[in-house]
Design a protein around this motif. Sequence first.
Motif, PDB file in Angstrom:
ATOM      1  N   LEU A  25      -5.633 112.486  38.717  1.00 53.23           N
ATOM      2  CA  LEU A  25      -6.448 113.656  39.067  1.00 53.23           C
ATOM      3  C   LEU A  25      -7.329 114.088  37.903  1.00 53.23           C
ATOM      4  O   LEU A  25      -8.491 114.422  38.088  1.00 53.23           O
ATOM      5  N   SER A  26      -6.793 114.065  36.692  1.00 54.31           N
ATOM      6  CA  SER A  26      -7.605 114.616  35.608  1.00 54.31           C
ATOM      7  C   SER A  26      -8.503 113.571  34.957  1.00 54.31           C
ATOM      8  O   SER A  26      -9.523 113.937  34.385  1.00 54.31           O
ATOM      9  N   THR A  27      -8.169 112.275  35.041  1.00 57.66           N
ATOM     10  CA  THR A  27      -9.122 111.312  34.478  1.00 57.66           C
ATOM     11  C   THR A  27     -10.267 111.046  35.452  1.00 57.66           C
ATOM     12  O   THR A  27     -11.395 110.808  35.028  1.00 57.66           O
ATOM     13  N   ALA A  33     -10.668 118.049  33.318  1.00 55.21           N
ATOM     14  CA  ALA A  33      -9.763 117.745  32.209  1.00 55.21           C
ATOM     15  C   ALA A  33      -9.715 118.895  31.211  1.00 55.21           C
ATOM     16  O   ALA A  33      -8.818 118.966  30.383  1.00 55.21           O
ATOM     17  N   ARG A  34     -10.688 119.807  31.304  1.00 56.84           N
ATOM     18  CA  ARG A  34     -10.645 120.976  30.423  1.00 56.84           C
ATOM     19  C   ARG A  34      -9.600 121.976  30.880  1.00 56.84           C
ATOM     20  O   ARG A  34      -9.137 122.814  30.116  1.00 56.84           O
ATOM     21  N   LYS A  35      -9.260 121.910  32.183  1.00 52.16           N
ATOM     22  CA  LYS A  35      -8.211 122.805  32.681  1.00 52.16           C
ATOM     23  C   LYS A  35      -6.858 122.105  32.691  1.00 52.16           C
ATOM     24  O   LYS A  35      -5.826 122.739  32.499  1.00 52.16           O
ATOM     25  N   LEU A  36      -6.856 120.829  32.984  1.00 51.98           N
ATOM     26  CA  LEU A  36      -5.597 120.093  33.107  1.00 51.98           C
ATOM     27  C   LEU A  36      -5.754 118.738  32.410  1.00 51.98           C
ATOM     28  O   LEU A  36      -6.133 117.758  33.035  1.00 51.98           O
ATOM     29  N   PRO A  37      -5.476 118.704  31.107  1.00 46.77           N
ATOM     30  CA  PRO A  37      -5.649 117.436  30.398  1.00 46.77           C
ATOM     31  C   PRO A  37      -4.652 116.392  30.901  1.00 46.77           C
ATOM     32  O   PRO A  37      -3.531 116.745  31.251  1.00 46.77           O
ATOM     33  N   PRO A  38      -5.039 115.129  30.965  1.00 48.59           N
ATOM     34  CA  PRO A  38      -4.132 114.095  31.466  1.00 48.59           C
ATOM     35  C   PRO A  38      -2.944 113.891  30.520  1.00 48.59           C
ATOM     36  O   PRO A  38      -3.069 114.146  29.319  1.00 48.59           O
ATOM     37  N   PRO A  39      -1.814 113.420  31.049  1.00 43.13           N
ATOM     38  CA  PRO A  39      -0.617 113.220  30.228  1.00 43.13           C
ATOM     39  C   PRO A  39      -0.879 112.344  28.999  1.00 43.13           C
ATOM     40  O   PRO A  39      -0.330 112.602  27.925  1.00 43.13           O
ATOM     41  N   SER A  40      -1.733 111.325  29.153  1.00 44.81           N
ATOM     42  CA  SER A  40      -1.983 110.441  28.012  1.00 44.81           C
ATOM     43  C   SER A  40      -2.610 111.228  26.861  1.00 44.81           C
ATOM     44  O   SER A  40      -2.250 111.072  25.693  1.00 44.81           O
ATOM     45  N   LYS A  41      -3.534 112.133  27.219  1.00 49.86           N
ATOM     46  CA  LYS A  41      -4.182 112.968  26.202  1.00 49.86           C
ATOM     47  C   LYS A  41      -3.136 113.869  25.524  1.00 49.86           C
ATOM     48  O   LYS A  41      -3.142 114.054  24.300  1.00 49.86           O
ATOM     49  N   LEU A  42      -2.237 114.433  26.342  1.00 44.90           N
ATOM     50  CA  LEU A  42      -1.210 115.321  25.791  1.00 44.90           C
ATOM     51  C   LEU A  42      -0.348 114.566  24.790  1.00 44.90           C
ATOM     52  O   LEU A  42      -0.012 115.079  23.723  1.00 44.90           O
ATOM     53  N   PHE A  43      -0.014 113.328  25.140  1.00 47.62           N
ATOM     54  CA  PHE A  43       0.822 112.527  24.243  1.00 47.62           C
ATOM     55  C   PHE A  43       0.095 112.301  22.924  1.00 47.62           C
ATOM     56  O   PHE A  43       0.667 112.486  21.848  1.00 47.62           O
ATOM     57  N   ASN A  44      -1.187 111.955  23.002  1.00 44.74           N
ATOM     58  CA  ASN A  44      -1.969 111.756  21.775  1.00 44.74           C
ATOM     59  C   ASN A  44      -2.016 113.026  20.940  1.00 44.74           C
ATOM     60  O   ASN A  44      -1.864 112.983  19.720  1.00 44.74           O
ATOM     61  N   THR A  45      -2.252 114.165  21.625  1.00 44.30           N
ATOM     62  CA  THR A  45      -2.311 115.431  20.903  1.00 44.30           C
ATOM     63  C   THR A  45      -0.990 115.708  20.205  1.00 44.30           C
ATOM     64  O   THR A  45      -0.952 116.171  19.062  1.00 44.30           O
ATOM     65  N   ARG A 222      -8.395 125.034  22.904  1.00 47.22           N
ATOM     66  CA  ARG A 222      -7.780 123.690  22.892  1.00 47.22           C
ATOM     67  C   ARG A 222      -6.603 123.665  23.869  1.00 47.22           C
ATOM     68  O   ARG A 222      -5.448 123.785  23.473  1.00 47.22           O
ATOM     69  N   ILE A 223      -6.897 123.447  25.145  1.00 54.56           N
ATOM     70  CA  ILE A 223      -5.834 123.551  26.143  1.00 54.56           C
ATOM     71  C   ILE A 223      -4.784 122.467  25.974  1.00 54.56           C
ATOM     72  O   ILE A 223      -3.616 122.640  26.320  1.00 54.56           O
ATOM     73  N   ASP A 224      -5.165 121.336  25.379  1.00 54.59           N
ATOM     74  CA  ASP A 224      -4.167 120.272  25.187  1.00 54.59           C
ATOM     75  C   ASP A 224      -3.072 120.722  24.225  1.00 54.59           C
ATOM     76  O   ASP A 224      -1.884 120.456  24.448  1.00 54.59           O
ATOM     77  N   ILE A 225      -3.467 121.464  23.171  1.00 51.12           N
ATOM     78  CA  ILE A 225      -2.447 121.952  22.240  1.00 51.12           C
ATOM     79  C   ILE A 225      -1.574 123.009  22.902  1.00 51.12           C
ATOM     80  O   ILE A 225      -0.365 123.057  22.690  1.00 51.12           O
TER      81      ILE A 225
ATOM     82  N   ILE B 123      -4.171 132.366  30.889  1.00 47.18           N
ATOM     83  CA  ILE B 123      -5.470 132.943  30.540  1.00 47.18           C
ATOM     84  C   ILE B 123      -6.557 131.874  30.572  1.00 47.18           C
ATOM     85  O   ILE B 123      -7.654 132.097  31.070  1.00 47.18           O
ATOM     86  N   LEU B 124      -6.221 130.681  30.077  1.00 49.08           N
ATOM     87  CA  LEU B 124      -7.224 129.611  30.107  1.00 49.08           C
ATOM     88  C   LEU B 124      -7.532 129.176  31.538  1.00 49.08           C
ATOM     89  O   LEU B 124      -8.660 128.810  31.849  1.00 49.08           O
ATOM     90  N   TRP B 125      -6.523 129.188  32.386  1.00 47.52           N
ATOM     91  CA  TRP B 125      -6.746 128.744  33.759  1.00 47.52           C
ATOM     92  C   TRP B 125      -7.477 129.779  34.589  1.00 47.52           C
ATOM     93  O   TRP B 125      -8.435 129.489  35.278  1.00 47.52           O
ATOM     94  N   ILE B 126      -6.960 131.009  34.553  1.00 45.42           N
ATOM     95  CA  ILE B 126      -7.439 132.008  35.502  1.00 45.42           C
ATOM     96  C   ILE B 126      -8.378 133.012  34.855  1.00 45.42           C
ATOM     97  O   ILE B 126      -9.119 133.697  35.529  1.00 45.42           O
TER      98      ILE B 126
END
Lengths: 257, 262
Positions: A25-27, A33-45, A222-225, B123-126
């Motif tokens: 969904l996110s890739t 991806a700014r709202k829901l980063p993909p799991p792979s990105k999260l792992f890298n972060t 930085r939503i991934d962090i 907050i980031l989402w909504i």
Amino acid sequence: MKKKTKYALISVASLIVFIAVWQFLSTSGILSARKLPPPSKLFNTFIYKLQNKKPDGSMLGTHIWISLQEALYGFALGMVIGVPLGISMAWFDKFDKFFKPLFDIIKPIPPVGWVPIMITFFGIGMMSKVSVIFIASVIPAIINSYSGIKQTKDVHLWVAQTFGASRMKMLFTIAIPSAGPMIFTGARVALNGSWVSLVAAELIASTKGLGYMIQTARLIGRIDIVFVGVLVIGLFGAMLMGLLTFIEKKFVKGGRR
Amino acid sequence: MKQRLMSKNARDTLVYGILGIISFLLVWQLACLFTNFGRIFPTPGESFRALMLAFVEPIGKYTIVGHIATSLRRVLIGYVLSSVCGIFLGLLMGYSEMANAILFPIFSIIRPIPGIAWIPLAILWIGIGESTIYFIIFMGGFSQMVMNTIDGAQQVNRELVGVAKVLGIRRHQLFGRILLPSAVPYIFTGLQTSLSTSWMAVLAAEMITATEGVGWLILSGMQTGRVVNNVIGMLSIGGVGLILASLLREAERRLCIWSVRS
């Protein structure tokens, strides 16, 4: 047994499907991806944050260490003061009557409510967090050890009395051991509360710690962090609870299996 | 004879209780008068006066009644949503092994995350607004609700189910007559713990994002250096929390007559 393995397989499959769908969904851009980063990105972060101080000034390990320290200091202090206080309130009638109304006023205030006052007193350093967590854990410690002692079987006390045991001896050889499981329930509630209010206190004002990390990451977008931080908070919360359950199984008789 | 003993006990409770509170207030007053504590902290008298004043004079947008009402409304919306969803999911996972096998792994990632930790994500989402606060309260109570309902659903007495089956019960009757009633006491325990975490979540959320409500009241006390606001905020939180908890306990006592727990 066979049924069990079937359901276990389904569980594993479900988890894999969940992560795969999320990744897809996110890739693919269906969800931003700014709202829901993909799991792979999260792992890298996650790997990146383990080694880098950017953008919030400390490595992930440091944040975890600070948060754990604050939580455990506050928790230990709460238990050391709360359990004896609860026990004496339950055992000595006058003590109970003296503290009960006061305690009833303080009890319903959520620990988060104490954050601003503690910050006013102690600044935004470690001390204010420890004191908030102290309050979060001292209250369940008192409540549970109190009701643990109150639930002592009268018959046991009568037997002890018949054999001429003193009040103090009855307290230490009957009441406290039989309150063990309840006291541990208190510890469980207290630890849970400690971790929750720690996060709250760090979100509101701090310079280090997991709560601080996700708050700063939010401010710079930085939503991934944020995601990594939230997952790490959950993971360590679960680990602390697991540790407590392990200790309880090992040392307390008559508790949960 | 017995009655006299009772009344002596009641008198003792009153006397010692009042003594306890008086000595607390005295320590507070003395600390304010003789130590540095008093430079930042109001005395009991000042706090009481400020509390009374807050009923007539607005602090920020509303008077204290308005702030309490705002927070209560938020808690209620988030809490009702999370309880309904939590009970539904819990019953589903408790009764169907299949649903449990599919959902539990995913749920167990979310479960240990405290509701408050969702604040930055929310907050980031909504964005900043009412729905964010509802979401945070929702997450605060949700996992407890699910866990308690699962427990209740799995705790059902197998013998009862067996007897009912022998007597030819239908599947939907089994759910309504046996499974659900035996889960209800656990659901009520869940409702109680989740109410107190919801109340805590609304405070944290208001401290971070809102411009009104009791959480905001406390935080504004810190930010503007008016510690009095802080104190009255905490007093009202404690009072409201106490009232909510006792209302729910009363509701359980009346609605849940088949539960034998004290």
